[in-house]
Design an enzyme around this catalytic site. Sequence first.
Site, mmCIF file in Angstrom:
data_model
loop_
_atom_site.group_PDB
_atom_site.id
_atom_site.type_symbol
_atom_site.label_atom_id
_atom_site.label_comp_id
_atom_site.label_asym_id
_atom_site.label_seq_id
_atom_site.Cartn_x
_atom_site.Cartn_y
_atom_site.Cartn_z
ATOM 1 N N GLY A 13 0.626 -1.316 0.024
ATOM 2 C CA GLY A 13 0.119 0.020 0.111
ATOM 3 C C GLY A 13 0.846 1.248 -0.140
ATOM 4 O O GLY A 13 0.203 2.259 0.494
ATOM 5 N N SER A 14 1.948 1.283 -0.725
ATOM 6 C CA SER A 14 2.801 2.732 -0.594
ATOM 7 C C SER A 14 2.087 3.616 -1.484
ATOM 8 O O SER A 14 2.217 4.924 -1.200
ATOM 9 C CB SER A 14 4.255 2.054 -0.802
ATOM 10 N N ASN A 15 1.568 3.117 -2.541
ATOM 11 C CA ASN A 15 0.877 4.160 -3.500
ATOM 12 C C ASN A 15 -0.421 4.505 -2.910
ATOM 13 O O ASN A 15 -0.851 5.968 -2.926
ATOM 14 C CB ASN A 15 0.570 3.499 -4.864
ATOM 15 N N MET A 91 -3.649 -7.013 -7.383
ATOM 16 C CA MET A 91 -3.313 -8.004 -8.357
ATOM 17 C C MET A 91 -4.221 -9.159 -8.949
ATOM 18 O O MET A 91 -4.408 -10.140 -8.786
ATOM 19 C CB MET A 91 -2.299 -8.856 -7.495
ATOM 20 N N ARG A 92 -5.464 -8.148 -9.315
ATOM 21 C CA ARG A 92 -6.433 -9.030 -10.144
ATOM 22 C C ARG A 92 -6.669 -8.347 -11.469
ATOM 23 O O ARG A 92 -6.555 -7.095 -11.596
ATOM 24 C CB ARG A 92 -7.755 -8.745 -9.165
ATOM 25 N N ASN A 108 -5.125 2.605 -13.138
ATOM 26 C CA ASN A 108 -4.138 1.788 -12.423
ATOM 27 C C ASN A 108 -2.550 2.264 -12.573
ATOM 28 O O ASN A 108 -2.423 3.104 -13.375
ATOM 29 C CB ASN A 108 -3.961 0.543 -13.413
ATOM 30 N N HIS A 110 1.268 1.334 -13.079
ATOM 31 C CA HIS A 110 2.266 0.190 -13.327
ATOM 32 C C HIS A 110 3.617 0.534 -13.606
ATOM 33 O O HIS A 110 3.891 1.823 -14.027
ATOM 34 C CB HIS A 110 1.799 -0.457 -15.085
ATOM 35 N N GLU A 175 6.483 6.715 -8.772
ATOM 36 C CA GLU A 175 5.234 6.219 -8.706
ATOM 37 C C GLU A 175 4.362 7.040 -7.741
ATOM 38 O O GLU A 175 3.420 7.404 -8.130
ATOM 39 C CB GLU A 175 5.134 4.672 -8.351
#
Length: 207
Positions: A13-15, A91-92, A108, A110, A175
């Site tokens: 959860g760093s983002n 991750m889905r 999202n 990436h 990010e």
Amino acid sequence: MNRRLGVLISGRGSNLQALIDAIRDGRLDAVVAVVISNHPDAGGLEIARRAGIDALCVDHRMAASRDDHERAVARELRARDVGLVCLAGYMRLIGAPLLEAYPQAILNIHPSLLPSFPGLDAQRQALEHGVKVAGATVHFVTEELDAGPIVVQRTVPVLDDDTEATVAARILVEEHRAYPEAVKLVLSGGWRVEGRRIVRDAGGAPA
Ligand code: GRF
């Protein structure tokens, strides 16, 4: 645009933390309405709870099917009047139930300069390919993995003595800048999608 964010996570959860920090510091005018993880032990759930944010697990292993799981996630998002969904290490693969519930309203992040190196282990793919510049991409989610219209990209150099860990750490710093910037841009409106491109309307609000 509705400024209520729903952040979907699977891990540390760093983002998510970067989005929370940007809101707290006044760099991003938004509210994290809910954080949803598909894993009960995701570290990001604790980050959310400590910040006083509604946080829950919708465990994919408890659902009868992939679609059922997504419908359950969509219900939780709608119940909190979420307007923009932010995948942050979720991750889905995203399918029809969420895409239909949130058309052009799922982002999202990436850890590569898409369209290079989609999928898993993007930083390792980049290093092994021998690129000299790597980076991060925030994009809209479509039915195709890591392939939707690009909102923000930020770059980092790849150095001769880099390892997967060092290049991933350098990308992660970017990010954490890119995600709040992209959410701000999307929420500010004044843009449209032309083909694959996101372009500002003439006279549109600056991000
Ligand atoms: C990040 O590298 C993100 O780009 C990728 O998954 C990782 C999640 O990290 N999609 P965190 O959970 O936000 O720390």
